[in-house]
Design an enzyme around this catalytic site. Structure first.
Site, short mmCIF file in Angstrom:
data_model
loop_
_atom_site.label_atom_id
_atom_site.label_comp_id
_atom_site.label_asym_id
_atom_site.label_seq_id
_atom_site.Cartn_x
_atom_site.Cartn_y
_atom_site.Cartn_z
CB ILE A 1 47.46 27.34 43.80
CG1 ILE A 1 46.26 26.83 42.98
CG2 ILE A 1 48.74 27.31 42.96
CD1 ILE A 1 46.31 25.38 42.57
N GLY B 1 44.08 31.54 36.70
CA GLY B 1 42.94 32.45 36.82
C GLY B 1 43.17 33.76 36.08
CB SER C 1 43.66 26.71 34.11
OG SER C 1 43.29 25.89 33.00
CB CYS C 2 43.74 22.50 37.02
SG CYS C 2 42.18 23.38 37.14
CG HIS D 1 38.22 25.38 28.71
ND1 HIS D 1 36.86 25.60 28.60
CD2 HIS D 1 38.52 25.54 30.01
CE1 HIS D 1 36.36 25.87 29.81
NE2 HIS D 1 37.35 25.83 30.68
CG HIS E 1 38.57 19.88 36.46
ND1 HIS E 1 37.51 20.69 36.73
CD2 HIS E 1 39.66 20.57 36.88
CE1 HIS E 1 37.93 21.83 37.27
NE2 HIS E 1 39.24 21.77 37.38
N1 LIG Z 1 42.15 25.63 43.00
C1 LIG Z 1 42.31 25.20 41.80
O1 LIG Z 1 41.70 24.22 41.44
C2 LIG Z 1 43.22 25.87 40.85
C3 LIG Z 1 43.87 25.12 39.88
C4 LIG Z 1 44.74 25.74 39.00
C5 LIG Z 1 44.91 27.11 39.04
N2 LIG Z 1 44.23 27.83 39.99
C6 LIG Z 1 44.49 29.27 40.00
O2 LIG Z 1 45.34 29.56 41.07
C7 LIG Z 1 45.04 30.85 41.59
C8 LIG Z 1 44.77 30.73 43.06
O3 LIG Z 1 43.64 29.89 43.24
P1 LIG Z 1 43.38 29.12 44.59
O4 LIG Z 1 42.39 28.05 44.26
O5 LIG Z 1 44.65 28.73 45.23
O6 LIG Z 1 42.65 30.23 45.41
P2 LIG Z 1 42.40 30.27 46.99
O7 LIG Z 1 41.20 31.11 47.18
O8 LIG Z 1 42.42 28.90 47.56
O9 LIG Z 1 43.66 31.02 47.55
C9 LIG Z 1 43.93 32.35 47.25
C10 LIG Z 1 44.80 32.92 48.35
O10 LIG Z 1 45.16 34.22 47.98
C11 LIG Z 1 45.02 35.07 49.10
N3 LIG Z 1 44.76 36.43 48.64
C12 LIG Z 1 43.58 37.10 48.59
N4 LIG Z 1 43.80 38.36 48.14
C13 LIG Z 1 45.11 38.46 47.90
C14 LIG Z 1 45.94 39.50 47.43
N5 LIG Z 1 45.43 40.69 47.10
N6 LIG Z 1 47.25 39.27 47.30
C15 LIG Z 1 47.77 38.08 47.62
N7 LIG Z 1 47.04 37.05 48.09
C16 LIG Z 1 45.73 37.25 48.21
C17 LIG Z 1 43.86 34.46 49.89
O11 LIG Z 1 43.99 34.79 51.24
C18 LIG Z 1 44.08 32.99 49.67
O12 LIG Z 1 44.88 32.44 50.67
C19 LIG Z 1 43.87 31.37 40.75
O13 LIG Z 1 44.40 32.09 39.67
C20 LIG Z 1 43.25 30.11 40.24
O14 LIG Z 1 42.53 30.32 39.06
C21 LIG Z 1 43.44 27.23 40.91
#
Ligand SMILES: NC(=O)c1ccc[n+]([C@@H]2O[C@H](COP(=O)([O-])OP(=O)(O)OC[C@H]3O[C@@H](n4cnc5c(N)ncnc54)[C@H](O)[C@@H]3O)[C@@H](O)[C@H]2O)c1
Ligand SMILES: NC(=O)c1ccc[n+]([C@@H]2O[C@H](COP(=O)([O-])OP(=O)(O)OC[C@H]3O[C@@H](n4cnc5c(N)ncnc54)[C@H](O)[C@@H]3O)[C@@H](O)[C@H]2O)c1
Ligand SMILES: NC(=O)c1ccc[n+]([C@@H]2O[C@H](COP(=O)([O-])OP(=O)(O)OC[C@H]3O[C@@H](n4cnc5c(N)ncnc54)[C@H](O)[C@@H]3O)[C@@H](O)[C@H]2O)c1
Ligand SMILES: NC(=O)c1ccc[n+]([C@@H]2O[C@H](COP(=O)([O-])OP(=O)(O)OC[C@H]3O[C@@H](n4cnc5c(N)ncnc54)[C@H](O)[C@@H]3O)[C@@H](O)[C@H]2O)c1
Lengths: 342, 342, 342, 342
Positions: free
Chosen positions: C12, C113, C142-143, C197, C225
């Protein structure tokens, strides 16, 4: 002992053959295959008389060339049969009905790959046993429809159903299919909502006309189908009473996620662990935690082991069509005991 | 009847328990679980005495709360055991060895998730039975290594091996694992070539030092591992003679693609059809058409049913360590007969 | 130009960074990573100032050792930020909010998340833009919830919703995740129906309290999804009018199975073909053929590109919270134009 | 500007069209499709003149009915072409060659789905550019063969190859294919070892006759193929020198697992992140850690992005066949610059 011919010894056919062998009132007259592959060899090793499904010299010779004992073609045995269970691929059952079973005047069961109105009636042991009693051409409905009929029976036994909304998440292929996919996609199947699965249930339970709304997708997995049901009922009913009804309905089993049943993979592991042949689980699997009742609406999730759920139904269907047993519950009971299911 | 305790009733442990029960010279003293899940319940239903793997009151209570009969913790039974088969997860076996088995002076078998030099020796029935005879702490090597040891035994029985090059295509997870992936990727594992699988074979067959070169990837499937072997030998050998040697080696089975065995899925379908418990195929599966010899080099493809291939090896290892039978082939034969394998 | 810090440059975070860069009224102050992997290197190559997400010397040194230019830790830059977009993994966002953003008095956006009540309000551009205007701590939902909010907006724009029943078929992992599964299973997630949800939608649209019933499963695929919706409305509405409303709602795109869009794979192929960066499809994809109206009930199927659907929402959320634009439609329009979406 | 007709605007064809458009010395005369699906619509939206691949009135009408601008059939444009790039499905290319290209006397490139001796020669830019110079009918070899030719070129540039043993782990289907599988199986493909991939390399590099031994399996993933190479060479060579040679060879890129490239999924994520159209990675991806030299034997693992690796080769092949550039390295350089690859 009535004589049952199984035409098409594939995923369904081989299971029907094994299930027929285990009953006291019927026996396997023979099974058919189109090719001399390992399934054909195993059929012979199991002691089934093997016939070539296609009445063709070339085909017959292929079996001989492969060193597999074949007794002849289906035409050499068809008239000895009291009934044929057709388990040929989708659409072929209908062709066999017209070109072989009707001309040779043999009763026949078709499977869920055929259409509801290719036959006289559509079978589910709980719902249409009496209706199919003595009939000549009957279809045992598909795995998904069979699963739905069972759970709707359980619900219907305690409360009247106003409208059932169901989403089916279908396994893409059977575990032994290494050709078809998809590998990494979700497919609306069909893309039109409501899907044809509702009308298929209605072919068994006409009183549900207009009350069953379904939608289906295909996902890349092989083990089981999964359904979410949301069923509006005409009365408040307690969760306990509903669970009781589910438990009392034959061929449904409750599984608790809490005990480790967190996916279809774990349910199949259970079937492997309890020693089921081919890990078959002809019982519909309902997640206990998913069963819920909120304001006259019932919710639940269930999984269907597509390869085996229709097998006991085929056995009961034979009994009904050949008038071997007039009481459906007695037939269900005989079948279940013989198969070691609940 | 020697008494065998199985510590860790998971994928390997539950199979070892069932296999021990089928032998005439050994019996299951008990099995352990850490959690009261459905596997624990089934263990009790099968008649195994269940112990909590972790000597902790809280844990023990969890079993009681779940209504599962538990006899106590591992410490209540360990000293009654003639031998423990440890089938705990990777790295835990080593910990158990140091913290439980050695202090309680009980012989122990570890599994392939542990390291070669955590123990006195490394076991494969064909190669190191004599060497492990009477030893106290032995590791039954991993599923992949077991498969390689068997085929190398077959080859080595007819021709001297100069160098074996092997690529392993590993199933990502066992079928009951619904947490780990990958879903859609190929992973070098490890990314360094040659991989550690060669040295693991050498832990069983020291004379192959420097002669086994391996590389491995992980792919998103659950059924079996697959190996391609390219083995340089010091002599021309006919394909027929090689096939003969493969056929004569215990616990190897030839499958013909021509008969329909076109993938690991079809091989598993066979194991399901012949009624194997949990569809286990402890035999190494070699594709007959793949076996080839060209200019002093042997080629072939084989598949390993990861969940079951080490089970008969564990049985033989018990016999060797407890000096129940001095002739490896007699042990292999007893085990195979009891398990109904070839 | 307001200054946006992106904390957590993962799936994200990297998309939010690229999207912020394309807007006229905001700029990327910096991005953070915890490890010096290829994503960190690419961030620097793209011209983003990189900070270590964890204020720890060791960590910082790891970046330097890997030869990746890092400007310092998050604490070196946090107070320059007008707003932080937190895109750290699930549950970490909440921790960051308490331990960093609040103490340093910087506005912050959390992602889906985190929990709805970790923040002041929950954001979807169509539904709660005004409500979040000027607020300090907001969550972009969320997505899945974002996709549902959009389609419910479209439906709600032409007819009143009585009850929406929705089944979510979730992709197991993102395409770049090679660790998690499942490989071959369907998982109820959660096993309880209705799932969480529905309440998540209600966190954005309180007037739908009690009207949204959801159920979800996880399936082994990575692309998108998929949702089936069955929505009871208080009035008969024509399919044409509904399709019109869907077309007019921003960030929804209709796809016809008839044109080859038979699965999520084909929709992604489209996004690849039209040259979308990372094949992102922030638009909700609705299958035109699936849209149907029967007796006051609307049916449809839609797919959500999980990696990108929330990206434009994050941009609009920044505008709302920093009071850059008071009209939500103007913000949506600016965002869409800058991103080249519809 | 030479005029290039692309016959078959599918996975390969659409990429060739886009790549041709980016060159200074050639242009797209038109592209063909058999059906009016979304790819056809996008072709027109991109500005390509669209023709019906099948010279048939009915087919042509289907496009018109779908509202897609079509200029006529392939027969209306074929003679204007300086060259045709055929990208029709396997085996159709050969048919088109005989029934269309030869009768109409137009030069033609076939793809890897056709046989080596269907054409005058077989093309890889590094190995057979000169040989194909001015020829009329040439095949650009398959994705796997192209990947192998490149790495063998790198190795061969620093040391003589005695024998290369290669195991190919093939992605089952392209990402947009939602019909074919397998879903959960590994398939020997072919079951005979050595496989036909060795001779295919030899069709490009005749001096390797007898030196390339291959074996291949298919696994359920869509992103990339993966190869393990074990190459005996006639001289000791240092790992550093080998890495240098790999780096200097055009269209190969090194990836470090240490930086997070732990699977094909991560490599594709990189291609997405750097903004490659359709995430194409025409460069062969070699894992740096996997590159190893032990006693005159080289080891490495590489991944092939099947959808794009042959695209630059098609461009160079056009230049060679139309004699646009006599120096292969100049052509490679022009192509790479235009495509933004290394
Ligand atoms: N991937 C999806 O499909 C999606 C969709 C919608 C929302 N989200 C939400 O977005 C958020 C991020 O998800 P993502 O899929 O991008 O995760 P991701 O694992 O791809 O990325 C998370 C990033 O955060 C970094 N990170 C780890 N610990 C950290 C800390 N303490 N402080 C700051 N950064 C830190 C990691 O290095 C990584 O680069 C979550 O809340 C997730 O639920 C994800
Ligand atoms: N597999 C399932 O999940 C499942 C579940 C319920 C119902 N069904 C239905 O059962 C039927 C059989 O399906 P299956 O999965 O067993 O298929 P299958 O492909 O596993 O087996 C079909 C068998 O029929 C044989 N056959 C082919 N042509 C034939 C012919 N002309 N006459 C007789 N036999 C012929 C084949 O050799 C094969 O052995 C179909 O109608 C299917 O829709 C399948
Ligand atoms: N599954 C395979 O394919 C396979 C094949 C060959 C070898 N092995 C090896 O066998 C061993 C067991 O693997 P598995 O696949 O059966 O694992 P598993 O996860 O299926 O089972 C492990 C069992 O050990 C129990 N356990 C956890 N902690 C324990 C502890 N501290 N003490 C005792 N038991 C504990 C768990 O409850 C579980 O029942 C590993 O070394 C593994 O590498 C596995
Ligand atoms: N996709 C890959 O991974 C890949 C890699 C290298 C080489 N190839 C080879 O490239 C060729 C094309 O493969 P693809 O993957 O692009 O296939 P594809 O199925 O994606 O595309 C084929 C296209 O050809 C069109 N077509 C069908 N019949 C035709 C005819 N009679 N005349 C002209 N066009 C027709 C189809 O409409 C389709 O658009 C094959 O030889 C294949 O083996 C494919």
């Amino acid at each position: 002992m009535v004589k049952v011919l199984i035409n098409g010894y594939g995923s369904i056919g081989k299971r029907v053959a094994d299930a027929v062998s285990k009953q006291k009132d019927m026996e396997v007259l023979g099974v058919t295959k189109t090719k001399p592959d390992f399934e054909a060899r195993l059929a012979v090793e199991k002691g089934y008389k093997l016939y070539c499904a296609i009445p063709d010299k070339e085909r017959l010779k292929a079996f001989e060339d492969a060193g597999i004992d074949v007794e002849g073609t289906i035409l050499d045995v068809i008239e000895e049969a009291d009934i044929v269970v057709d388990a040929a691929p989708k659409k072929i059952g209908k062709q066999n009905l017209e070109s072989i079973y009707k001309p040779h005047k043999v009763k026949a069961i078709l499977q869920g790959g055929e259409k509801a109105n290719d036959v006289e009636d559509n079978f589910n042991a709980l719902w249409s046993y009496e209706r199919c009693f003595g009939k000549d051409y009957v279809r045992v409905v598909s795995c998904n429809t069979t699963g739905l009929c069972r759970i709707l029976y359980a619900i219907n036994s305690v409360v009247e159903i106003n409208k059932a909304r169901i989403v089916l998440v279908r396994r893409a292929v059977d575990p032994n299919d290494d050709k078809n996919g998809p590998v990494n996609a979700i497919k609306p199947n069909p893309v039109v909502v409501p899907s044809h699965h509702g009308p298929d249930v209605v072919s068994v339970i006409p009183e549900f006309e207009g009350k069953i709304i379904t939608s289906a997708v295909i996902v890349p997995t092989t083990l089981m189908h999964m359904h979410t049901l949301m069923v509006e009922v005409n009365n408040n009913i307690s969760r306990e009473k509903l669970l009781e009804a589910i438990k009392e309905t034959p061929r449904i089993k409750l599984f608790k996620a809490e005990e480790g049943f967190e996916s279809t993979a774990k349910i199949i592991e259970y079937a492997r662990d309890i020693g089921r042949l081919r890990y078959d689980l002809p019982e519909l699997a309902v997640w206990e935690e998913s069963v819920n009742v909120l304001e006259n609406e019932i919710f639940l999730m269930q999984a269907v082991h597509q390869e085996s759920i229709v097998i006991p139904e085929n056995i009961d269907c034979i009994r009904a069509m050949l008038e071997l047993e007039s009481d459906k519950f007695k037939s269900i009971d005989k079948t279940n005991k013989a198969l070691g299911i609940e």
